[in-house]
Design a protein around this motif. Structure first.
Motif, PDB file in Angstrom:
ATOM      1  N   VAL A 131       0.830  -1.207   0.000  1.00 52.43           N
ATOM      2  CA  VAL A 131       0.000   0.000   0.000  1.00 52.43           C
ATOM      3  C   VAL A 131       0.863   1.255   0.000  1.00 52.43           C
ATOM      4  N   MET A 132       2.042   1.166   0.620  1.00 56.67           N
ATOM      5  CA  MET A 132       2.895   2.364   0.657  1.00 56.67           C
ATOM      6  C   MET A 132       3.439   2.717  -0.730  1.00 56.67           C
ATOM      7  N   ASP A 133       3.661   1.704  -1.577  1.00 56.36           N
ATOM      8  CA  ASP A 133       4.067   1.994  -2.962  1.00 56.36           C
ATOM      9  C   ASP A 133       2.933   2.721  -3.688  1.00 56.36           C
TER      10      ASP A 133
ATOM     11  N   GLY B 110       5.684  -9.456   2.146  1.00 58.97           N
ATOM     12  CA  GLY B 110       4.968  -9.377   3.415  1.00 58.97           C
ATOM     13  C   GLY B 110       3.567  -8.850   3.177  1.00 58.97           C
ATOM     14  N   ASP B 111       2.816  -8.685   4.259  1.00 55.43           N
ATOM     15  CA  ASP B 111       1.449  -8.151   4.183  1.00 55.43           C
ATOM     16  C   ASP B 111       1.488  -6.797   3.465  1.00 55.43           C
ATOM     17  N   PRO B 112       0.743  -6.648   2.371  1.00 56.09           N
ATOM     18  CA  PRO B 112       0.799  -5.387   1.612  1.00 56.09           C
ATOM     19  C   PRO B 112       0.402  -4.158   2.441  1.00 56.09           C
ATOM     20  N   LEU B 113      -0.350  -4.370   3.517  1.00 54.00           N
ATOM     21  CA  LEU B 113      -0.766  -3.222   4.334  1.00 54.00           C
ATOM     22  C   LEU B 113       0.305  -2.822   5.346  1.00 54.00           C
ATOM     23  N   ASN B 114       1.329  -3.658   5.499  1.00 50.92           N
ATOM     24  CA  ASN B 114       2.401  -3.328   6.426  1.00 50.92           C
ATOM     25  C   ASN B 114       3.385  -2.385   5.736  1.00 50.92           C
TER      26      ASN B 114
END
Ligand code: NAD
Length: 495
Positions: A110-112, A329-333
């Motif tokens: 999500v940060m990308d 890893g978890d995309p929300l992390n």
């Protein structure tokens, strides 16, 4: 934002589940839907309208009407500019939501999406908004008894069919110049990731885009995409996706109205590292980015590494070290640099390529494992194979995953021959501190973009696209207006 905040936002996120035609939500006339699944959890996100021929026809009719009767194409450039600039602001104002919609549907961190995709899309709308009232037309050098103007005019109805790897950005790359030029649009997002396109269209109307100018048909490629490709009243079709489907669009055009087709298709981009590259650490870091960013699901991914034999072992060692930072890893992390692969089918495809390479003479120096995270097995370690020969599938075929094929070379000629020995010609990179060599090799590489001492150089100011079976036509920069306008000659004969 931290992991908990993204998780909380994700729980509250809602999803638009109908197409958008003439500014209104539109269920498929057949009543059919398709499921959109979060690949990082395997949870259902929504059942979305599966549009077919009748829905596509309705969208094209609306777009045609908006073009023929509506104000958009006739608006002064300065007014269209104001709408596109407002849209850019609205995209930024909804940055978290848009980032989540793409991350949840196709698995990217999500940060990308938050730091790259959403500001990137906003920047593209702003850039074309700014550009459109600075374009002048031409007057031909006729005799004094005539005046011949050469003007760029919109095409009319433009269709765009886009993939799931950068859902918002691929839509923005097509829509911003096509709208700036005054066209009406029917957009078909990929079935894996329809939500950000639908939200973008809503925001475009909030920004002042008249109803019917931008329509979004959701649906499967072989139904909604095909219907757009074959529609007799679509003037141009801009496509980003696989080469196999790109070829279908040329057939659709030939079998219908000879609509213009613009293709941005696959790639297998070579990254050539010479022994005279002084900053091998930077080259290794960028090589890792070039193949692992976005889980390797990038058309211009640097998926073939060609390294001069003298530095091969040292370079591969550095690269394997850099790869450690790219564990999925978890995309929300916010600490995850890679997320989930888009779906189980694509994951299985990647696993098969890894198995094939393991059974060959190539050596796996790092990675190679499928991982299960949060109950989903759509995660793959960053993977590097060395000793990949030019005839092996890992060197020949687009994997569209985090798998790198490395090969040693002995001379500049051999490097260029290996790099160019391919059906694709999208992008290439060269690393060398010898300016003469860098310039010479860049000139010999057969690619739409050659990055020198970096990878994947990309900016709205420069054209993006390829040759050979990577397609033709260019996204971004002023050159993309060539796809969405045609030249019109008007000859005034004086008495
Ligand atoms: P894809 O070709 O399967 O799908 C792309 C789009 O085409 C989707 O909207 C899909 O619904 C539609 N489609 C699928 N089958 C169709 C059919 N029979 N008729 C009409 N439309 C159809 O590609 P993908 O798997 O979504 O994306 C991955 C591919 O996209 C890779 O090959 C990648 O290289 C390419 N890609 C290229 C670029 C570029 O700019 N060159 C950028 C991103 C991705």
């Amino acid at each position: 934002m931290d992991f908990n905040s993204w998780q909380r936002l994700a729980e509250q996120q809602t999803f638009i589940d109908r197409a958008l035609i003439n500014g209104r939500p539109h269920a498929a006339q057949s009543g059919e839907t398709f499921a959109v699944i979060n690949p990082a959890t395997n949870h259902l996100l929504a059942h979305v309208a599966a549009c077919g021929e009748a829905d596509v026809d309705a969208a094209v009719k609306v777009a045609r009407h908006a073009y023929d009767q509506g104000p958009w194409a006739r608006m002064a450039p300065r007014e269209r500019k104001a709408v596109l600039l407002r849209l850019a602001e609205l995209l930024l104002a909804h940055r978290e939501e848009l980032a989540l919609l793409d991350s949840l549907s196709m698995g990217k961190p999500v940060m990308d999406a938050y730091t790259i995709d959403v500001p990137g899309a906003a920047g593209v709308f702003a850039w074309y908004g700014e550009a459109l009232d600075k374009l002048y037309d031409e007057v031909a050098p006729t005799g004094r008894d005539a005046l011949a103007t050469i003007t760029r005019v919109p095409l009319g109805v433009v269709a765009a069919v886009v993939p799931w790897n950068f859902p918002l950005d691929m839509a923005a790359w097509k829509l911003a110049p096509a709208l700036a030029a005054g066209n009406s649009i029917v957009l078909k997002p990929a079935e894996q990731s329809p939500f950000s396109a639908l939200r973008l269209a809503e925001l475009a109307m909030e920004a002042g885009l008249p109803e019917g100018v931008l329509n979004v048909v959701t649906g499967l490629g072989e139904h909604a995409g095909r219907a757009l490709g074959l529609h007799p009243d679509v003037d141009a079709l801009a496509f980003t996706g696989s080469t196999a489907v790109g070829k279908l669009f040329m057939q659709y055009s030939a079998h219908s109205n000879l609509k213009q087709v613009w293709l941005e298709c696959g790639g297998k981009s070579p990254n050539v590292v010479f022994a005279d590259c002084k900053d091998l650490d930077l080259a290794a870091e960028k090589a890792a980015f070039g193949i692992f960013f976005n889980q390797g699901e990038v058309c211009s991914a640097n998926s073939r590494l060609l390294v001069e034999r003298a530095i091969h072992d040292e370079f591969v060692e550095r690269l394997a070290e850099k790869a450690k930072a790219w564990q999925p890893g978890d995309p929300l992390n916010p600490t995850s640099r890679m997320g989930a692969i888009v779906n189980a089918r694509q994951t299985e495809r990647i696993v098969q390529y890894i198995a094939g390479a393991e059974a060959s003479s190539a050596t796996c120096v790092t990675g190679g494992q499928q991982l299960t995270i949060n109950g989903s097995s759509n995660f793959i370690q960053p993977t590097i194979f060395t000793g990949v020969t030019a005839d092996q599938p890992l060197a020949r075929e687009e994997v569209f995953g985090p798998v790198l094929a490395a090969t040693a070379f002995d001379s500049e000629d051999e490097a260029v021959a290996l790099a160019n020995d391919h059906i694709y010609g999208l992008a290439a990179s060269v690393w060398s501190d010898d300016l003469n060599r860098a310039h010479r090799v860049a000139g010999r590489l057969n690619a739409g973009t050659v990055s020198v001492n970096t990878v994947d150089a990309l900016d709205v100011t420069v054209p993006f696209g390829g040759g050979k079976q990577s397609g033709f036509g260019r996204d971004l920069s002023l050159h993309s207006f060539d796809k969405y306008t045609q030249l019109k000659t008007t000859w005034f004969q004086f008495r």
